[in-house]
Write a protein that holds these residues in place. Structure first.
Motif: not given
Length: 108
Positions: A78-88, A101-103
């Motif tokens: 969770m960053w800046d109110g948005q969700e990011w999926d971790i891919i690497n 962490l690449t997302a």
């Protein structure tokens, strides 16, 4: 990496699946780690043939923490109110100094 670049606060969340007393599977979200990170915009790409989509890729660099284990596919950022999926994820040369962490932005 200079510490002054790590000025964004991110939260790493973990989703755990469990079965309640009625036998229904449910997901619970648990805050795993909250830390400072350096954020770098990697790129944008168009995906899909018939229905076009747009992926935004971002790299989060955090300092190594013993509590932080390798992320799995049930974790997200969770960053800046948005969700990011971790891919690497990448532990630089296994020196336990920084973890990258690449997302990609989570689709709705």
């Amino acid at each position: 990496m200079r510490i002054g670049l790590m000025r964004q606060t991110i939260e790493l969340w973990d989703t755990k699946k469990s079965v309640n007393e009625y036998g229904v599977e449910q997901e619970t979200k648990e805050l795993f780690l909250s830390c400072a990170a350096a954020v770098k915009h990697v790129g944008n790409e168009v995906v899909g043939d018939t229905t076009k989509g747009f992926n935004v890729t971002v790299e989060f660099t955090v300092r190594y923490n013993r509590y932080f284990k390798a992320p799995n596919n049930s974790m997200y950022i969770m960053w800046d109110g948005q969700e990011w999926d971790i891919i690497n994820h990448n532990n630089w040369w296994s020196q336990n100094k920084y973890i990258t962490l690449t997302a990609v932005k989570r689709s709705k």
